[in-house]
Design a protein around this motif. Structure first.
Motif, PDB file in Angstrom:
ATOM      1  N   PRO A   1      -9.913   4.728  -1.958  1.00 49.87           N
ATOM      2  CA  PRO A   1      -9.822   3.277  -1.751  1.00 49.87           C
ATOM      3  C   PRO A   1     -10.775   2.797  -0.668  1.00 49.87           C
ATOM      4  O   PRO A   1     -11.080   3.530   0.283  1.00 49.87           O
ATOM      5  CB  PRO A   1      -8.368   3.077  -1.322  1.00 49.87           C
ATOM      6  CG  PRO A   1      -7.983   4.386  -0.695  1.00 49.87           C
ATOM      7  CD  PRO A   1      -8.704   5.431  -1.497  1.00 49.87           C
ATOM      8  N   THR A   2     -11.246   1.587  -0.840  1.00 44.13           N
ATOM      9  CA  THR A   2     -12.076   0.932   0.176  1.00 44.13           C
ATOM     10  C   THR A   2     -11.522  -0.462   0.403  1.00 44.13           C
ATOM     11  O   THR A   2     -10.764  -0.992  -0.424  1.00 44.13           O
ATOM     12  CB  THR A   2     -13.536   0.812  -0.268  1.00 44.13           C
ATOM     13  OG1 THR A   2     -13.609  -0.060  -1.415  1.00 44.13           O
ATOM     14  CG2 THR A   2     -14.124   2.170  -0.620  1.00 44.13           C
ATOM     15  N   GLU A   3     -11.916  -1.066   1.496  1.00 44.79           N
ATOM     16  CA  GLU A   3     -11.454  -2.423   1.788  1.00 44.79           C
ATOM     17  C   GLU A   3     -11.891  -3.392   0.693  1.00 44.79           C
ATOM     18  O   GLU A   3     -11.122  -4.268   0.290  1.00 44.79           O
ATOM     19  CB  GLU A   3     -11.996  -2.878   3.142  1.00 44.79           C
ATOM     20  CG  GLU A   3     -11.439  -4.217   3.612  1.00 44.79           C
ATOM     21  CD  GLU A   3     -11.849  -4.564   5.025  1.00 44.79           C
ATOM     22  OE1 GLU A   3     -11.670  -5.724   5.421  1.00 44.79           O
ATOM     23  OE2 GLU A   3     -12.348  -3.671   5.735  1.00 44.79           O
TER      24      GLU A   3
ATOM     25  N   ILE B   1       0.852  -1.181   0.000  1.00 44.50           N
ATOM     26  CA  ILE B   1       0.000   0.000   0.000  1.00 44.50           C
ATOM     27  C   ILE B   1       0.894   1.239   0.000  1.00 44.50           C
ATOM     28  O   ILE B   1       1.783   1.392   0.842  1.00 44.50           O
ATOM     29  CB  ILE B   1      -0.926   0.039   1.226  1.00 44.50           C
ATOM     30  CG1 ILE B   1      -1.794  -1.225   1.282  1.00 44.50           C
ATOM     31  CG2 ILE B   1      -1.793   1.295   1.194  1.00 44.50           C
ATOM     32  CD1 ILE B   1      -2.769  -1.369   0.144  1.00 44.50           C
ATOM     33  N   GLY B   2       0.645   2.110  -0.974  1.00 44.37           N
ATOM     34  CA  GLY B   2       1.365   3.372  -1.046  1.00 44.37           C
ATOM     35  C   GLY B   2       0.396   4.528  -1.151  1.00 44.37           C
ATOM     36  O   GLY B   2      -0.827   4.360  -1.106  1.00 44.37           O
TER      37      GLY B   2
ATOM     38  N   TYR C   1      -6.053   5.989   6.182  1.00 46.28           N
ATOM     39  CA  TYR C   1      -5.766   4.979   5.153  1.00 46.28           C
ATOM     40  C   TYR C   1      -4.769   3.934   5.657  1.00 46.28           C
ATOM     41  O   TYR C   1      -4.682   2.834   5.096  1.00 46.28           O
ATOM     42  CB  TYR C   1      -5.209   5.646   3.894  1.00 46.28           C
ATOM     43  CG  TYR C   1      -6.239   6.347   3.030  1.00 46.28           C
ATOM     44  CD1 TYR C   1      -7.605   6.251   3.286  1.00 46.28           C
ATOM     45  CD2 TYR C   1      -5.829   7.127   1.947  1.00 46.28           C
ATOM     46  CE1 TYR C   1      -8.526   6.911   2.487  1.00 46.28           C
ATOM     47  CE2 TYR C   1      -6.742   7.781   1.135  1.00 46.28           C
ATOM     48  CZ  TYR C   1      -8.087   7.666   1.405  1.00 46.28           C
ATOM     49  OH  TYR C   1      -8.999   8.307   0.611  1.00 46.28           O
ATOM     50  N   ALA C   2      -4.002   4.265   6.684  1.00 51.62           N
ATOM     51  CA  ALA C   2      -3.034   3.296   7.207  1.00 51.62           C
ATOM     52  C   ALA C   2      -3.707   2.029   7.714  1.00 51.62           C
ATOM     53  O   ALA C   2      -3.063   0.985   7.857  1.00 51.62           O
ATOM     54  CB  ALA C   2      -2.197   3.939   8.315  1.00 51.62           C
ATOM     55  N   ALA C   3      -5.007   2.091   7.984  1.00 51.54           N
ATOM     56  CA  ALA C   3      -5.743   0.906   8.405  1.00 51.54           C
ATOM     57  C   ALA C   3      -5.730  -0.178   7.335  1.00 51.54           C
ATOM     58  O   ALA C   3      -5.947  -1.365   7.621  1.00 51.54           O
ATOM     59  CB  ALA C   3      -7.183   1.272   8.766  1.00 51.54           C
ATOM     60  N   PHE C   4      -5.488   0.204   6.065  1.00 56.90           N
ATOM     61  CA  PHE C   4      -5.457  -0.773   4.975  1.00 56.90           C
ATOM     62  C   PHE C   4      -4.141  -1.548   4.920  1.00 56.90           C
ATOM     63  O   PHE C   4      -4.037  -2.555   4.214  1.00 56.90           O
ATOM     64  CB  PHE C   4      -5.659  -0.065   3.626  1.00 56.90           C
ATOM     65  CG  PHE C   4      -6.990   0.610   3.461  1.00 56.90           C
ATOM     66  CD1 PHE C   4      -8.172  -0.032   3.811  1.00 56.90           C
ATOM     67  CD2 PHE C   4      -7.063   1.907   2.953  1.00 56.90           C
ATOM     68  CE1 PHE C   4      -9.407   0.572   3.644  1.00 56.90           C
ATOM     69  CE2 PHE C   4      -8.303   2.517   2.779  1.00 56.90           C
ATOM     70  CZ  PHE C   4      -9.472   1.859   3.127  1.00 56.90           C
ATOM     71  N   ILE C   5      -3.124  -1.074   5.612  1.00 59.64           N
ATOM     72  CA  ILE C   5      -1.798  -1.704   5.523  1.00 59.64           C
ATOM     73  C   ILE C   5      -1.815  -3.026   6.282  1.00 59.64           C
ATOM     74  O   ILE C   5      -2.267  -3.100   7.412  1.00 59.64           O
ATOM     75  CB  ILE C   5      -0.721  -0.778   6.119  1.00 59.64           C
ATOM     76  CG1 ILE C   5      -0.663   0.525   5.324  1.00 59.64           C
ATOM     77  CG2 ILE C   5       0.645  -1.459   6.124  1.00 59.64           C
ATOM     78  CD1 ILE C   5       0.221   1.584   5.949  1.00 59.64           C
ATOM     79  N   GLY C   6      -1.302  -4.053   5.649  1.00 60.42           N
ATOM     80  CA  GLY C   6      -1.207  -5.357   6.288  1.00 60.42           C
ATOM     81  C   GLY C   6      -2.487  -6.140   6.228  1.00 60.42           C
ATOM     82  O   GLY C   6      -2.604  -7.207   6.799  1.00 60.42           O
TER      83      GLY C   6
END
Length: 274
Positions: free
Chosen positions: A234-236, A3-4, A269-274
């Protein structure tokens, strides 16, 4: 799938160093920045998304200065262009700029390239709209020659130079990601790219084209292609679809906001990392 982030850095947003250091601290893989050298006031070419052209298009900062600043302020974060309008640069000068940045960053630069969409902007740089793909092809091939050959030369219809010396060499491969969505974009990726950088949101069609590209690369004896998706909002669910489609990286496109709002969005948006 990494994710960037990607955004238009301007005097109204967070500056690139602050974005980069925050992104690296939160675990983002990369930060990419945009490019427009200028926007003609005439506005004869309509904005592809419809409506008025957002003002950040003519306020965005130089991408290579921004990437150099971000690379200097970080140690692991990748930096890149999404995208560089290569036809608006002298290829000999641009080859040196990219090589210097890649050498300086220790191989953390990713070179997203495209011809652009604004006819008048291209014309101001002496590029005819109908020649944009041929021009871009020769410029990238010529730059690869400069990056990899001690005495580089190139002889094309649009770019030509006799054997010359140019340093520094990048010291690392320069990954070239080719932007676009049209019927021939995969041909361009196979010709002079290491990957593809489309705008997301196309679901099953995107997956089929990624599968086609990877099959063509395998048939040519090349490793898997880098698939970087440029995705506003972006979305999950979208990220799950892109992972299923074989994406290597998703760039979460940040709206043009003031520093406080942008910082909050980067954190969210950091919630999408990992």
């Amino acid at each position: 799938m990494d994710i960037g982030l990607t955004y238009f850095p301007t005097h109204e947003t967070m500056n690139p160093v602050d974005v980069a250091t925050m992104a690296e601290g939160l675990g983002y893989e990369s930060v990419f920045v945009t490019e427009h050298t200028h926007i003609p006031v005439s506005r004869r070419t309509p904005y592809p998304a419809g409506g008025d052209l957002p003002h950040e298009y003519w306020q965005t900062w130089d991408p290579f200065v921004a990437c150099t600043a971000m690379a200097t302020a970080t140690s692991t974060l990748k930096v890149g262009t999404a995208i560089c309008l290569v036809n608006q640069h002298d290829p000999i000068v641009l080859a040196k700029t990219v090589a210097t940045l890649q050498h300086h960053s220790g191989g953390r630069f990713v070179f997203g390239v495209g011809p652009g969409w604004n006819v008048e902007e291209m014309n101001d740089h002496g590029i005819a709209f109908d020649e944009r793909f041929a021009q871009m092809r020769e410029r990238v091939h010529a730059m690869r020659a400069i990056w990899t050959q001690d005495e580089a030369s190139y002889d094309g219809d649009h770019v030509s130079f006799e054997p010359m010396w140019s340093w520094p060499k990048p010291g690392h491969d320069v990954p070239v990601l080719v932007a676009g969505w049209g019927p021939t974009v995969l041909d361009r990726v196979m010709d002079y790219g290491d990957g593809w950088i489309p705008i997301g949101g196309r679901g099953a069609v995107l997956k089929s084209r990624v599968e086609e590209l990877q099959a063509r690369a395998a048939d040519a004896g090349r490793g898997p292609m880098d698939i970087t998706i440029y995705q506003p909002g972006p979305t999950e669910q979208l990220l799950e679809e892109y992972a299923d489609a074989g994406a290597t990286r998703v760039l979460c496109a940040l709206p043009h906001e003031d520093p406080d709002a942008m910082s909050a969005r980067i954190d969210r948006y950091a919630a999408f990392i990992g």
